[in-house]
Write an enzyme that holds these catalytic residues in place. Structure first.
Site, PDB file in Angstrom:
ATOM      1  N   ARG A  99      66.491 -28.147  22.518  1.00 28.01           N
ATOM      2  CA  ARG A  99      65.115 -27.651  22.612  1.00 28.01           C
ATOM      3  C   ARG A  99      64.108 -28.775  22.398  1.00 28.01           C
ATOM      4  O   ARG A  99      63.052 -28.797  23.034  1.00 28.01           O
ATOM      5  CB  ARG A  99      64.906 -26.539  21.568  1.00 28.01           C
ATOM      6  CG  ARG A  99      63.491 -25.972  21.490  1.00 28.01           C
ATOM      7  CD  ARG A  99      63.043 -25.300  22.756  1.00 28.01           C
ATOM      8  NE  ARG A  99      64.020 -24.364  23.297  1.00 28.01           N
ATOM      9  CZ  ARG A  99      63.817 -23.630  24.377  1.00 28.01           C
ATOM     10  NH1 ARG A  99      62.692 -23.740  25.062  1.00 28.01           N
ATOM     11  NH2 ARG A  99      64.760 -22.818  24.819  1.00 28.01           N
ATOM     12  N   ASN A 144      68.400 -22.968  14.894  1.00 24.53           N
ATOM     13  CA  ASN A 144      69.228 -21.843  15.314  1.00 24.53           C
ATOM     14  C   ASN A 144      69.356 -21.797  16.822  1.00 24.53           C
ATOM     15  O   ASN A 144      69.188 -22.820  17.487  1.00 24.53           O
ATOM     16  CB  ASN A 144      68.705 -20.535  14.723  1.00 24.53           C
ATOM     17  CG  ASN A 144      69.852 -19.616  14.308  1.00 24.53           C
ATOM     18  OD1 ASN A 144      70.668 -19.225  15.124  1.00 24.53           O
ATOM     19  ND2 ASN A 144      69.922 -19.291  13.021  1.00 24.53           N
ATOM     20  N   HIS A 166      67.672 -20.733  19.473  1.00 22.56           N
ATOM     21  CA  HIS A 166      66.611 -21.253  20.343  1.00 22.56           C
ATOM     22  C   HIS A 166      66.532 -22.768  20.261  1.00 22.56           C
ATOM     23  O   HIS A 166      66.251 -23.441  21.262  1.00 22.56           O
ATOM     24  CB  HIS A 166      65.264 -20.633  19.976  1.00 22.56           C
ATOM     25  CG  HIS A 166      64.220 -20.820  21.017  1.00 22.56           C
ATOM     26  ND1 HIS A 166      63.250 -21.799  20.932  1.00 22.56           N
ATOM     27  CD2 HIS A 166      63.998 -20.170  22.189  1.00 22.56           C
ATOM     28  CE1 HIS A 166      62.469 -21.736  21.993  1.00 22.56           C
ATOM     29  NE2 HIS A 166      62.895 -20.765  22.777  1.00 22.56           N
ATOM     30  N   CYS A 167      66.796 -23.321  19.085  1.00 21.84           N
ATOM     31  CA  CYS A 167      66.685 -24.769  18.866  1.00 21.84           C
ATOM     32  C   CYS A 167      67.732 -25.569  19.631  1.00 21.84           C
ATOM     33  O   CYS A 167      67.535 -26.761  19.879  1.00 21.84           O
ATOM     34  CB  CYS A 167      66.814 -25.088  17.384  1.00 21.84           C
ATOM     35  SG  CYS A 167      65.637 -24.235  16.318  1.00 21.84           S
ATOM     36  N   ILE A 168      68.852 -24.942  19.988  1.00 17.34           N
ATOM     37  CA  ILE A 168      69.924 -25.683  20.671  1.00 17.34           C
ATOM     38  C   ILE A 168      69.923 -25.444  22.177  1.00 17.34           C
ATOM     39  O   ILE A 168      70.822 -25.918  22.879  1.00 17.34           O
ATOM     40  CB  ILE A 168      71.308 -25.367  20.073  1.00 17.34           C
ATOM     41  CG1 ILE A 168      71.686 -23.897  20.283  1.00 17.34           C
ATOM     42  CG2 ILE A 168      71.360 -25.743  18.592  1.00 17.34           C
ATOM     43  CD1 ILE A 168      73.135 -23.566  19.942  1.00 17.34           C
TER      44      ILE A 168
END
Length: 372
Positions: free
Chosen positions: A95, A358, A360-362
């Site tokens: 992200r 989490n 969304h971050c990956i």
């Protein structure tokens, strides 16, 4: 691939909403020992579940290193929707290090921001981040995608959300932090966001999730689920340190309109009732490098159900298990009601949150029309 150095304001390109259709999703195979305990074995298991879920809806571009290429090829040998792409990187937060994409409805271009590990010399989380900073351009080269070079403007993808209709959302705590663009005023940062993302208005939420080491990225606290409609991380417990942060965001959004002048519908999405913290077992599995931010037993992690991901037909939703089973069920129930027409895919994501972010971050979406 063409690097577009000068950017005409209003050239017709804009950042679409995440819930718009994608050509694919970018992820990075995890391996950094200071982020992913126990040689990333638990993280790989959860990443694999997430990748398989997303690949049911769209292509997944999985970025690997020399160290992880063969392992990734073995795991996904039967999955034709997973495309293994070898690019050097420092960690697995796609992200924040992969490109942000914009479209004019006919073609897609990328944006290369500068990445400085969430704060550089001021409060960055690791010292060596050159490979992460180069990753966006390398990936755009791999898919032959033209791009705007926004460097030296520092920005991570998790610090912005777009409704695709002229409104960008961010947090003051992140984009006004001293480790990002300290020489620019809030007005200048607003202008830069609107210029590159094709927006007309920036919603500046005051805060994010408590103890979020990214200086409180917006993607952990609030997300668009439709035009003029958001979910906001929430707690009714006024003794919880998250309460004043969420309340400040709620009050701000309640008094604002989007770029089209519409009042914003706010849905409260409660955070896990029991804080998710670093355990002794977690600590035994980390290996931190010199200059890298370290963790400690009992440290509260920035757990939030808002850190979900829209794939083309689904919502990939984090779950925290253990004492939070009821909180998990509630999050699923709320998202089922709000995202009709999409499958809610709950994923036990504690193996991701121990890295600091989490689902969304990956992940990073590639909008429709990017792949030639």
């Amino acid at each position: 691939m063409i690097k577009i150095s000068s950017l005409p304001k209003n050239d017709g390109f804009f950042m679409p909403a995440e819930y718009s259709q994608h050509d694919g999703t970018i992820l990075i195979f995890p391996e950094r020992k200071g982020s992913w305990p126990h040689n990333a074995v638990p993280a790989v298991k959860t990443f694999t579940e997430i990748i398989n879920a997303i690949s049911e809806d769209e292509k997944v571009f999985l970025i690997v290193s020399e160290n992880t290429e063969e392992k990734a090829k073995k795991i996904f040998s039967e999955n034709k929707n997973v495309i293994i792409t070898k690019i050097p990187q420092d960690d697995a937060w796609a992200r924040d290090t992969a490109p942000t994409f914009v479209t004019d409805g006919k073609s897609v271009r990328g944006i290369n921001w500068r990445f400085n590990a969430w704060g550089g010399d001021f409060d960055g989380l690791y010292k060596d981040y050159d490979k992460d900073d180069r990753l966006a351009v390398s990936f755009m080269d791999s898919i032959d995608c033209d791009y705007y070079d926004a460097s030296p403007f520092v920005l991570e993808g998790g610090s912005i959300h777009s409704d695709g209709e002229g409104t960008t959302m961010t947090t003051e705590s992140c984009l006004l932090s001293a480790g990002r663009n300290p020489d620019l005023s809030k007005e200048e940062i607003t202008e830069t966001l609107c210029k590159y993302l094709g927006g007309e208005k920036v919603l500046w939420l005051p805060r994010g999730i408590y103890n979020d080491e990214t200086n409180e990225h917006v993607d952990n606290v609030c997300a668009f689920i439709g035009p003029a409609e958001v979910v906001l991380a929430w707690t009714d417990d006024e003794t919880d340190p998250q309460y004043p942060l969420s309340k400040a965001c709620y009050d701000y959004l309640s008094s604002e309109t989007d770029a089209k002048g519409r009042k914003i519908t706010i849905h409260k999405l409660p955070i896990p009732k029991t804080p998710v913290c670093v355990s002794e077992e977690d600590m035994e599995g980390y290996v931190f490098e010199e200059g890298e931010d370290v963790r400690e037993i009992g440290e509260r992690l920035a757990a939030s159900y808002v850190n979900f991901y829209f794939s083309n037909n689904s919502v990939i939703l984090p779950q925290f298990s253990g004492e939070n089973e009821e909180s998990d069920k509630l999050a699923v129930s709320i998202m089922e009601k709000l995202c009709k027409g999409r499958k809610i895919v709950p994923i036990k994501a504690r193996n991701i949150i121990v890295g600091g972010g989490n689902i969304h971050c990956i992940t990073q979406q590639i909008p429709k029309g990017a792949l030639k």
